[in-house]
Design a protein around this motif. Structure first.
Motif, mmCIF file in Angstrom:
data_model
loop_
_atom_site.group_PDB
_atom_site.id
_atom_site.type_symbol
_atom_site.label_atom_id
_atom_site.label_comp_id
_atom_site.label_asym_id
_atom_site.label_seq_id
_atom_site.Cartn_x
_atom_site.Cartn_y
_atom_site.Cartn_z
ATOM 1 N N GLY A 94 54.408 -15.243 30.405
ATOM 2 C CA GLY A 94 54.780 -14.465 29.225
ATOM 3 C C GLY A 94 55.023 -13.039 29.662
ATOM 4 N N SER A 95 55.250 -12.155 28.703
ATOM 5 C CA SER A 95 55.472 -10.759 29.085
ATOM 6 C C SER A 95 54.208 -10.142 29.687
ATOM 7 N N SER A 96 53.043 -10.607 29.264
ATOM 8 C CA SER A 96 51.819 -10.003 29.802
ATOM 9 C C SER A 96 51.749 -10.180 31.314
ATOM 10 N N GLU A 97 51.987 -11.398 31.788
ATOM 11 C CA GLU A 97 51.970 -11.596 33.242
ATOM 12 C C GLU A 97 53.110 -10.803 33.886
ATOM 13 N N VAL A 133 52.049 1.048 23.035
ATOM 14 C CA VAL A 133 52.226 -0.089 23.951
ATOM 15 C C VAL A 133 51.417 -1.298 23.497
ATOM 16 N N HIS A 134 51.891 -2.445 23.908
ATOM 17 C CA HIS A 134 51.172 -3.699 23.664
ATOM 18 C C HIS A 134 49.892 -3.699 24.507
ATOM 19 N N THR A 135 48.892 -4.463 24.057
ATOM 20 C CA THR A 135 47.603 -4.562 24.756
ATOM 21 C C THR A 135 47.750 -4.887 26.231
ATOM 22 N N SER A 145 58.690 -1.448 19.856
ATOM 23 C CA SER A 145 57.235 -1.549 19.736
ATOM 24 C C SER A 145 56.817 -2.789 18.942
ATOM 25 N N SER A 146 55.690 -3.387 19.379
ATOM 26 C CA SER A 146 55.203 -4.559 18.636
ATOM 27 C C SER A 146 54.743 -4.131 17.253
ATOM 28 N N ALA A 147 54.251 -2.889 17.129
ATOM 29 C CA ALA A 147 53.682 -2.448 15.861
ATOM 30 C C ALA A 147 54.751 -2.237 14.796
ATOM 31 N N VAL A 167 60.971 -0.839 31.632
ATOM 32 C CA VAL A 167 61.212 -1.075 30.207
ATOM 33 C C VAL A 167 60.535 -2.377 29.786
ATOM 34 N N ASP A 168 59.584 -2.234 28.852
ATOM 35 C CA ASP A 168 58.960 -3.409 28.270
ATOM 36 C C ASP A 168 59.869 -3.869 27.128
ATOM 37 N N ALA A 169 60.752 -4.804 27.481
ATOM 38 C CA ALA A 169 61.728 -5.304 26.503
ATOM 39 C C ALA A 169 61.326 -6.703 26.064
ATOM 40 N N THR A 202 60.766 -9.388 29.730
ATOM 41 C CA THR A 202 61.013 -9.912 28.386
ATOM 42 C C THR A 202 60.211 -11.185 28.180
ATOM 43 N N SER A 203 60.094 -11.585 26.914
ATOM 44 C CA SER A 203 59.385 -12.832 26.603
ATOM 45 C C SER A 203 60.405 -13.883 26.216
ATOM 46 N N GLY A 204 60.559 -14.901 27.085
ATOM 47 C CA GLY A 204 61.446 -16.010 26.736
ATOM 48 C C GLY A 204 60.957 -16.682 25.465
ATOM 49 N N HIS A 205 59.642 -16.648 25.254
ATOM 50 C CA HIS A 205 59.088 -17.363 24.098
ATOM 51 C C HIS A 205 59.084 -16.520 22.818
ATOM 52 N N LYS A 206 59.721 -15.341 22.857
ATOM 53 C CA LYS A 206 59.905 -14.612 21.601
ATOM 54 C C LYS A 206 61.378 -14.772 21.203
ATOM 55 N N PHE A 207 62.173 -13.691 21.321
ATOM 56 C CA PHE A 207 63.558 -13.856 20.882
ATOM 57 C C PHE A 207 64.452 -14.488 21.966
HETATM 58 C C1 LIG Z 1 54.521 -9.576 22.802
HETATM 59 C C2 LIG Z 1 54.632 -8.362 23.627
HETATM 60 C C3 LIG Z 1 54.028 -8.292 24.885
HETATM 61 C C4 LIG Z 1 53.202 -9.422 25.426
HETATM 62 O O1 LIG Z 1 53.995 -10.532 25.568
HETATM 63 P P1 LIG Z 1 53.442 -12.029 25.782
HETATM 64 O O2 LIG Z 1 54.700 -12.745 26.106
HETATM 65 O O3 LIG Z 1 52.844 -12.444 24.480
HETATM 66 O O4 LIG Z 1 52.465 -12.006 26.892
HETATM 67 C C5 LIG Z 1 54.214 -7.148 25.620
HETATM 68 N N1 LIG Z 1 54.925 -6.120 25.155
HETATM 69 C C6 LIG Z 1 55.521 -6.139 23.938
HETATM 70 C C7 LIG Z 1 56.336 -4.950 23.490
HETATM 71 C C8 LIG Z 1 55.393 -7.267 23.130
HETATM 72 O O5 LIG Z 1 55.985 -7.308 21.924
#
Ligand SMILES: *Cc1c(COP(=O)(O)O)cnc(C)c1O
Length: 486
Positions: free
Chosen positions: A143-146, A181-183, A230-232, A261-263, A291-296
């Motif tokens: 995921g994006s975290s890794e 930022v995300h956690t 931002s996630s928020a 860039v955290d996209a 990026t997160s393949g499992h989001k958009f």
């Molecule tokens: C969701 C998100 C993450 C974490 O992504 P995961 O794929 O859930 O690990 C990091 N940064 C942003 C901006 C996010 O929206």
């Protein structure tokens, strides 16, 4: 009646079923399948043990039914507006995922073609993010975290190598990032011993001031992070302006800070909906993008991606050559074995949708988000602070002159089945409480109307319109209850 030979019992793993069958048919020749054995007293009154292994096995159908009954209690993911994660995929994708669940992604020798699909996906993303012909390098992650852990590690190793080459101490690294930022970023800092430095987001833009980003950087800064978005609140950071501020910092003080860039979400939005927005590898200072393949990216969890601008950006010490599974496989991931199914599913999504398909899906989400935002803006006491102009996200807060809180609205919407998260914004804005809705693929305008109707009904109770005396009906008007047939 279904004949079952006594020999069958020898193989039937379900003791509970065997006991019942023997009670009913001591000779054990027939079992009545007309009554579902699971729900007619076969499972012991106390249920199956939950926190330890059961002493013996159980028939696969019974076990599957019991597991299904547990996960059935998870709420309906389509009504969850908190998550960015994909909750709907086409049946063809589901089939491919089921077909490839057994593939171990790390085993390139056995699953060379799955590895090839991973490489193609990395190349497609590098191209989508305008890699300027540098042939971005990267990999899939959980995921994006890794992905951000890997990006952060690369920045830390690069910084340390630079410091050591200059004979300077390299024991106090810091990372500069927006407070929104995300956690995963504070997590990166704690896990890998890096000092976090937060740049507060501020009103009215709810993002950072680029010059503040530069002013928090020094010679111990391994990198700076920009968020798209931002996630928020779903709001983009001004990536190009942040890069310019860091360019000035380098020109004035000789401090060279790379930008990541955290996209996680925006990496799959901006290229399709704002192709002219310059946030990616077109900005020379952008070293890496996740990026997160499992989001958009429109794939079920869990898959993320990390891409570096070029090979030079990725320190060699972080790549391990593993010969364990045959061949020599360079790996740079936190985990070793992982299912190849999400990579197969990502490749399917890329192939299935193409550029125009992704554009259409993301545009539909943005349109629904804009519609929701417009409608909500007309409701009493609510103020829209994020209207889907960046990520397809609608965020709102209460106007200052009301005692009703977004928590009240959250609870009331929950009764209708909707999960709409409510939280405080970070740092300088921590007195702002927002309620946020993420509009994902599969959330149609019709669904939006259902949500809006529920919201209107709840607001009508919370804010009853003051009625002038003359308007009040003297007698209750009789209500028609639908058609009457005589
Ligand atoms: C969701 C998100 C993450 C974490 O992504 P995961 O794929 O859930 O690990 C990091 N940064 C942003 C901006 C996010 O929206």
């Amino acid at each position: 009646m279904l004949p079952i030979s006594p020999r069958f019992y020898g193989f039937c793993p379900d003791r509970i079923v065997i006991d019942m069958v023997k009670q009913v048919h001591p000779e054990g020749r027939h079992v009545d399948l007309a009554v579902n054995p699971l729900y007619s007293g076969l499972v012991p009154a106390g249920g199956v043990p939950r926190y330890r292994l059961a002493p013996g096995p159980m028939a696969p159908d019974s076990a599957a039914a019991l597991v299904r009954d547990e996960i059935m209690l998870d709420s309906n993911a389509r009504l969850n507006l908190a998550t960015f994660c994909t909750t709907w995929m086409e049946p063809q994708a589901k089939e491919l995922i089921a077909d490839s669940l057994d593939r171990n992604l790390v085993d390139h020798d056995q699953y060379a073609q799955t590895a090839e699909l991973e490489t193609r996906c990395v190349n497609m993303l590098a191209n989508l993010w305008n890699d300027q012909g540098t042939n971005g390098v990267g990999c899939s992650t959980g995921g994006s975290s890794e992905a951000t852990m890997l990006a952060g590690l690369a920045m830390k190793f690069n910084w340390r190598a630079r410091r050591r080459a200059q004979g300077l101490p390299a024991d106090r690294p810091n990372l500069v990032m927006p407070s929104a930022v995300h956690t995963c970023w504070p997590k990166f800092c704690r896990y890998w011993d890096v000092e976090p430095r937060y740049v507060p987001i501020r009103e009215p833009g709810f993002t950072v001031d680029p010059s503040e980003v530069a002013s928090l950087c020094d010679e111990n800064t391994i990198g700076a992070v920009a968020i798209l978005g931002s996630s928020a609140l779903g709001i983009y950071d001004p990536v190009a302006e942040m890069a310019s501020a860091l360019d000035r910092l380098q020109a004035e003080r000789g401090v060279d800070v790379p930008l990541h860039v955290d996209a996680a979400v925006g990496g799959f939005i901006a290229p399709f909906l704002e192709p002219d927005l310059v946030w990616d590898f077109r900005v020379p200072r952008v070293l890496s993008i996740n990026t997160s393949g499992h989001k958009f990216g429109l794939v079920y969890p869990g898959i993320g991606w990390i891409v570096w601008r070029d090979k030079k950006a990725l320190p060699k010490e972080l790549i391990f050559d593993c010969e364990l599974l045959g061949g020599s496989v360079p790996t740079f991931t936190l985990n070793f074995s992982r299912s190849g199914a999400p990579v197969v599913a990502q490749y399917y999504a890329f192939l299935r949708l193409g550029f125009e398909g992704y554009r259409a899906v993301q545009q539909a989400c943005r349109d629904v988000a804009s519609y929701l935002a417009e409608q909500i803006a007309q409701m009493p006491a609510l103020e829209v602070i994020s209207n889907g102009a960046h990520l397809p996200v609608v965020a709102l807060r209460m106007r200052p002159d009301t005692t009703v809180t977004v928590f009240d609205i959250h609870d009331r919407m929950r009764k209708h089945g909707w999960q709409i998260p409510v939280y405080h914004l970070p740092d300088a804005l921590d007195d702002v409480v927002v309620m946020r809705m993420v509009i994902r693929n599969g959330f149609s305008r019709d669904t939006a109307d259902i949500l809006l109707n529920a919201l209107r009904a709840e607001l009508a109770e919370l804010f009853p319109a003051p009625m002038a005396k003359a308007d009040k009906p003297a007698m209750p008007t009789p209500r028609r209850r639908g058609p009457v047939y005589h």
